[in-house]
Scaffold this active site. Structure first.
Site, mmCIF file in Angstrom:
data_model
loop_
_atom_site.group_PDB
_atom_site.id
_atom_site.type_symbol
_atom_site.label_atom_id
_atom_site.label_comp_id
_atom_site.label_asym_id
_atom_site.label_seq_id
_atom_site.Cartn_x
_atom_site.Cartn_y
_atom_site.Cartn_z
ATOM 1 N N TRP A 194 0.828 -1.214 0.000
ATOM 2 C CA TRP A 194 0.000 0.000 0.000
ATOM 3 C C TRP A 194 0.854 1.252 0.000
ATOM 4 C CZ3 TRP A 194 -4.383 -0.370 -2.123
ATOM 5 C CH2 TRP A 194 -5.159 -1.531 -1.968
ATOM 6 N N ASP A 204 -2.128 6.568 6.374
ATOM 7 C CA ASP A 204 -3.182 5.773 5.729
ATOM 8 C C ASP A 204 -3.637 4.707 6.727
ATOM 9 O OD1 ASP A 204 -4.742 3.987 4.346
ATOM 10 O OD2 ASP A 204 -3.257 3.531 2.795
ATOM 11 N N LYS A 238 -12.869 -1.801 5.942
ATOM 12 C CA LYS A 238 -12.139 -2.704 6.822
ATOM 13 C C LYS A 238 -12.620 -2.584 8.262
ATOM 14 C CE LYS A 238 -8.913 -2.845 3.284
ATOM 15 N NZ LYS A 238 -8.132 -1.983 2.424
HETATM 16 C C1 LIG Z 1 -7.563 -1.446 1.389
HETATM 17 C C2 LIG Z 1 -6.505 -0.428 1.511
HETATM 18 C C3 LIG Z 1 -6.394 0.655 0.619
HETATM 19 C C4 LIG Z 1 -7.298 0.808 -0.597
HETATM 20 O O1 LIG Z 1 -8.571 1.116 -0.229
HETATM 21 P P1 LIG Z 1 -9.713 1.433 -1.323
HETATM 22 O O2 LIG Z 1 -10.811 1.910 -0.447
HETATM 23 O O3 LIG Z 1 -9.995 0.151 -2.027
HETATM 24 O O4 LIG Z 1 -9.197 2.460 -2.245
HETATM 25 C C5 LIG Z 1 -5.412 1.592 0.830
HETATM 26 N N1 LIG Z 1 -4.569 1.485 1.867
HETATM 27 C C6 LIG Z 1 -4.622 0.463 2.752
HETATM 28 C C7 LIG Z 1 -3.673 0.410 3.895
HETATM 29 C C8 LIG Z 1 -5.602 -0.519 2.594
HETATM 30 O O5 LIG Z 1 -5.680 -1.529 3.472
#
Ligand SMILES: *Cc1c(COP(=O)(O)O)cnc(C)c1O
Length: 361
Positions: free
Chosen positions: A102, A172, A196
């Site tokens: 990521w 993030d 998540k």
């Molecule tokens: C799942 C995830 C993303 C991407 O998320 P989207 O909502 O699909 O754009 C970005 N960063 C991390 C750490 C993730 O787990």
């Protein structure tokens, strides 16, 4: 059919109590004669949903007054672009910590707008650890430092918050937000896709320090401009109202459970049980340095990869589903976010021990 323990990395399990509440309000929300999905986002009824969700989140995370909370679309991935677009603020370079898949995506997107300085990378270590604080090299001219506190695919999590002085820190938090208490005041921006640990897909939460809104360039498209989005209270266009409502129900659920310190204790216990089961066996393995092991995403391999499909099949018949690891890592991955009950982890640990006994040489 009974509900299963779903170990998916995302979209992930939601608390059953939340789904039941949403079900009971599906056709008629609070005597409105309508579903939330059918309401004007600017009407009084939805505004009360908005305010409830925001104030519940502010209380849970203890978000200081000088931060805005935005409920946006486009997932966490849209933030990979919006951050450099909005936050360079006249500078040309931004610093990024690279701890895995990521981080790499965030870096690739930032390179379209800025010179990216890699402040630290654990690539040489196959992304099996987080850098220590003294390994982070942050040039004074950096517009900000971006990092991924929890790498969802590799299962690597920072055990500390990097110190950046006056340089805004951007995190993030997609796969670890709300998993435990967090000092929001250390950050310029915290963002997280919802699917998540917050609610259903379609929503992305952004918590941004107000002073960072002042210098977003006018050349940024309005729909991607933090200032426009903030000035319109996340309603520059029609927001994802149903996801927003469900997120609010999840925040209430966390509050009822006792808040983030209780969540943190439970999550730590869940993770420790699973890592203990892995470490005490010679059949399962997890490659991540102990201090950097994620509480949320636990990848593990079997001694014999030929047994992977049998493991997955048998787990599924026991109601333990979506344990297949990410295609880039292989093996298994158990994502154990807030909504995964401790009993789900207990069941998994029990199954793993039985599978090991049945299949050891
Ligand atoms: C799942 C995830 C993303 C991407 O998320 P989207 O909502 O699909 O754009 C970005 N960063 C991390 C750490 C993730 O787990």
């Amino acid at each position: 059919m009974a509900r299963v323990y779903n170990f998916s990395a995302g979209p992930a399990m939601l608390p059953e109590a939340v789904l039941q509440k949403a079900q009971s309000e599906m056709l008629d929300w609070h005597d409105s004669g309508m579903s939330i999905m059918e309401m004007s986002h600017r009407g009084k009824q939805f505004m009360s949903v908005y305010e409830q969700a925001e104030s519940a989140l502010r209380r849970l995370m203890n978000i200081p007054e000088n931060y805005k909370v935005l409920f946006l679309q486009g997932g966490a991935s849209s933030q990979f672009a919006m951050i450099p677009m909005n936050l360079l603020r006249g500078k040309t370079s931004a610093a990024y910590i690279n701890t895995g898949a990521w981080s790499k995506k965030a870096i690739a997107e930032a390179k379209r707008y800025a010179t990216v300085h890699i402040a630290a990378s654990t690539e040489d270590n196959k992304f099996c650890s987080a850098p220590t604080a003294d390994q982070i090299d942050l040039p004074a001219e950096s517009a900000y430092l971006h990092y991924t506190p929890n790498e969802t695919i590799g299962g690597v999590e920072f055990s500390y918050i990097p110190e950046t002085g006056n340089i805004p820190l951007i995190g993030d938090f997609s796969s670890t937000i709300l998993s435990r208490p967090l000092d929001v005041s250390k950050f310029g921006v915290i963002y997280a896709g919802a699917q998540k640990n917050i609610g259903p897909a379609g929503l992305c939460l952004v918590i941004i320090r107000e002073d960072l809104l002042d210098r977003c360039s006018d050349s940024i498209p309005a729909i991607l401009n933090y200032k426009t989005l903030s000035d319109s209270d996340s309603m520059y266009n029609t927001p994802p109202t149903y996801s927003w409502y469900l997120a609010g129900l999840v925040f209430e659920w966390i509050k009822q459970k006792g808040g983030l310190s209780v969540m943190g204790n439970t999550n730590q216990r869940k993770a420790e049980k699973l890592y203990k089961a892995i470490d005490e066996s010679s059949f399962y393995a997890n490659p991540v340095a102990h201090v950097a092991r994620s509480w949320m995403n636990v990848p593990f391999t079997l001694a014999d990869a030929n047994l992977d499909s049998v493991f997955l099949e048998q787990a599924t018949t026991r109601g333990l589903v979506t344990l297949k690891g990410h295609r880039s890592v292989g093996g298994m991955r158990a994502s154990i976010y807030n909504a995964m009950p401790e009993e789900g982890v207990d069941e998994l640990v029990k199954f793993m021990a039985e599978f090991e006994t049945a299949n050891s040489l």
